[in-house]
Design a protein around this motif. Sequence first.
Motif, short mmCIF file in Angstrom:
data_model
loop_
_atom_site.label_atom_id
_atom_site.label_comp_id
_atom_site.label_asym_id
_atom_site.label_seq_id
_atom_site.Cartn_x
_atom_site.Cartn_y
_atom_site.Cartn_z
N THR A 62 -4.89 -17.24 -15.49
CA THR A 62 -3.60 -16.29 -15.24
C THR A 62 -3.17 -16.81 -14.30
N PRO A 63 -1.71 -17.46 -14.86
CA PRO A 63 -0.63 -18.17 -13.88
C PRO A 63 -0.43 -17.68 -12.18
N ILE A 64 -0.03 -18.50 -11.33
CA ILE A 64 -0.21 -18.29 -10.17
C ILE A 64 0.82 -17.30 -9.73
N TYR A 65 2.07 -17.18 -10.37
CA TYR A 65 2.60 -15.88 -10.14
C TYR A 65 2.59 -14.79 -10.31
N GLU A 66 1.88 -14.59 -11.37
CA GLU A 66 1.47 -13.32 -11.74
C GLU A 66 0.22 -12.68 -10.86
N GLN A 67 -0.37 -13.56 -10.84
CA GLN A 67 -1.93 -13.74 -9.47
C GLN A 67 -1.17 -12.99 -7.95
N ALA A 68 -0.14 -14.06 -7.22
CA ALA A 68 -0.09 -13.26 -6.37
C ALA A 68 0.83 -12.18 -6.85
N SER A 69 1.76 -11.76 -7.84
CA SER A 69 2.31 -10.26 -7.55
C SER A 69 1.49 -9.22 -7.86
N GLU A 70 0.16 -9.97 -8.33
CA GLU A 70 -0.90 -8.70 -8.25
C GLU A 70 -1.75 -8.28 -7.45
N ALA A 71 -1.30 -9.09 -6.71
CA ALA A 71 -2.15 -9.01 -5.21
C ALA A 71 -1.50 -8.45 -4.16
N TYR A 72 -0.39 -9.04 -4.65
CA TYR A 72 1.13 -8.51 -3.53
C TYR A 72 1.02 -6.25 -3.96
N SER A 73 1.08 -6.16 -5.67
CA SER A 73 1.06 -5.28 -5.15
C SER A 73 0.07 -4.15 -4.84
N LEU A 74 -1.81 -4.76 -5.57
CA LEU A 74 -2.59 -4.37 -4.82
C LEU A 74 -2.72 -3.71 -3.66
N TYR A 75 -2.56 -5.23 -2.40
CA TYR A 75 -3.35 -5.39 -1.22
C TYR A 75 -1.55 -4.69 -0.09
N ALA A 76 -0.39 -5.37 -0.11
CA ALA A 76 0.63 -4.61 0.11
C ALA A 76 0.86 -3.22 0.90
N PRO A 77 0.53 -1.93 -0.20
CA PRO A 77 0.46 -0.79 0.17
C PRO A 77 -0.75 0.23 0.77
N GLU A 78 -1.54 -1.09 1.04
CA GLU A 78 -2.88 -0.85 1.78
C GLU A 78 -2.24 -0.17 3.26
N VAL A 79 -3.17 0.56 3.55
CA VAL A 79 -2.66 0.75 5.44
C VAL A 79 -3.84 0.81 6.24
N ARG A 80 -5.31 0.61 5.89
CA ARG A 80 -5.68 0.60 7.27
C ARG A 80 -6.92 -0.35 6.33
N HIS A 81 -6.92 -1.58 4.59
CA HIS A 81 -7.46 -2.36 4.93
C HIS A 81 -6.62 -3.63 3.99
N PRO A 82 -5.36 -3.98 4.20
CA PRO A 82 -5.07 -4.61 3.96
C PRO A 82 -4.81 -6.27 3.68
N VAL A 83 -5.82 -6.28 4.83
CA VAL A 83 -6.35 -7.58 5.39
C VAL A 83 -8.03 -7.93 5.46
N GLU A 84 -8.32 -8.82 5.19
CA GLU A 84 -9.94 -8.65 5.57
C GLU A 84 -10.09 -9.62 6.71
N VAL A 85 -9.34 -10.07 7.57
CA VAL A 85 -9.15 -10.57 9.11
C VAL A 85 -8.12 -10.35 9.70
N TRP A 86 -8.11 -9.78 10.82
CA TRP A 86 -6.44 -9.34 11.14
C TRP A 86 -6.07 -10.65 12.56
N ALA A 87 -5.02 -10.69 12.37
CA ALA A 87 -3.88 -11.72 13.13
C ALA A 87 -4.65 -12.16 13.95
N ASP A 88 -5.40 -10.54 15.26
CA ASP A 88 -5.29 -11.41 16.41
C ASP A 88 -7.05 -12.73 16.17
#
Lengths: 184, 256
Positions: free
Chosen positions: B116-142
């Motif tokens: 899968t080309p990287i732009y597709e991976q990036a776009s899929e990951a964005y649409s999957l994780y960006a709307p997440e409210v509680r778990h958008p990331v595994e490790v937080w910025a702190d």
Amino acid sequence: MSRGPDGEKDNTLEMREQTKFEHGMLSLMPSLRRYARSLTRSDADGEDLLQDCVEKALSRQTQWSGSNLKAWTFTIMTNLYRNGIKRAARAPLAPFEDADSIPAENAYPGDPLERRRLAAALDGLAPDFRTVLMLVVVEGMSYRETANLLQIPEGTVMSRLARARRQLAQALQSSNVIPLRRSE
Amino acid sequence: MNDKPKTVSEYELHAYADDQLAADDMVRVEQWLDAHPEDAERVCRWQEQNIAIRDLYEPYALSRSEDEALLYAGHGKQRLNASKSRQVAAAAALFILGTLTGLSIPSFLGSAATATPIYEQASEAYSLYAPEVRHPVEVWADEKDHLVQWLSKRLGTKITAPDLSADGLSLVGGRLIPAEGSAGALLMYEDKSGERFTVLLARIPENEETAFMFDKRGPIQTLYWMDGPLAFAITGETSRETLRQLADSCYRQFQG
């Protein structure tokens, strides 16, 4: 050397035929492999198709007229591939809107991402279009040869080719490239 | 000679580009192209594309050591003894294994044509994780230091989380995702209004340098490029101009 003269003669003749056939097949393997890869869009499926094709060609060896082994084997491969896609639905093909005269953007021809975009665009073509493009552009067959091989009119070869190019252009420009950057 | 060339059909232009015309038709088309620069331009593009397609598939046209065995094996005759047939089977198995794992068999376009080309991976990951409210990331910025160390280790090359505060974005955190056939680092940022952006970093097998390219899937816009050992893709529901700015910031921070 206990064999009778007749038996020996037949045997030699068969050997000679086989050698010509095998020699021809062997020298066609690279083209067949490339064609199989372009049709199936995957290394593993390509190798499978190649093996099926070789098997079929060998089993039908007696039907080969003795001329144009390339067209003969390519026909076998094309038919195997067509039957294969009828049986199993492959990875979804992205249909592109047909549009007229869209210029293909190819700002960085040697760019590895450009190669990928082109590869992806080719993979996205409908099988019939991709087949024609491969036979003409990659295998260097004439429109007439391609028409005979696919058993379609020459006009259809040309229209498929034209549509394939329009779809490629469409696919390549749907995500644009900007000439930004690099130590400017 | 001064005759105006008669009309040339679309198909004849294609046939010219494919070098399929008889000599006198060729002359006629050439006259037409001299008088019609737009058509000449199209024909030229097709010819360039033909070369690019041939180049793309050329690496597949090769002989393999098992070809001969394959031919003889098909006869089902005594030409192939048992041990050789086992060899063939083993070679085939190895080949398939290699293809599945991506190991040992060189893929001539890199992972290009199949992955899968990287732009597709990036776009899929964005649409999957960006709307997440509680778990958008595994490790937080702190825990930024830990995040960067962990992702660097998994990618096998040192990465940083670019500082995009000058562009009004703060780091939300990051996660590990599959990308380019191995580990990828997905970093998430957001602006004051909560609008999110992702930066995907993926290790690539060989150092590359490419232009910046845009890809748009629905409302989601991605700008991607390769630089050295990494592929980058910045994604957001935003304008190209914004992405371009962000890309500039990232690009500069990964220099030197």
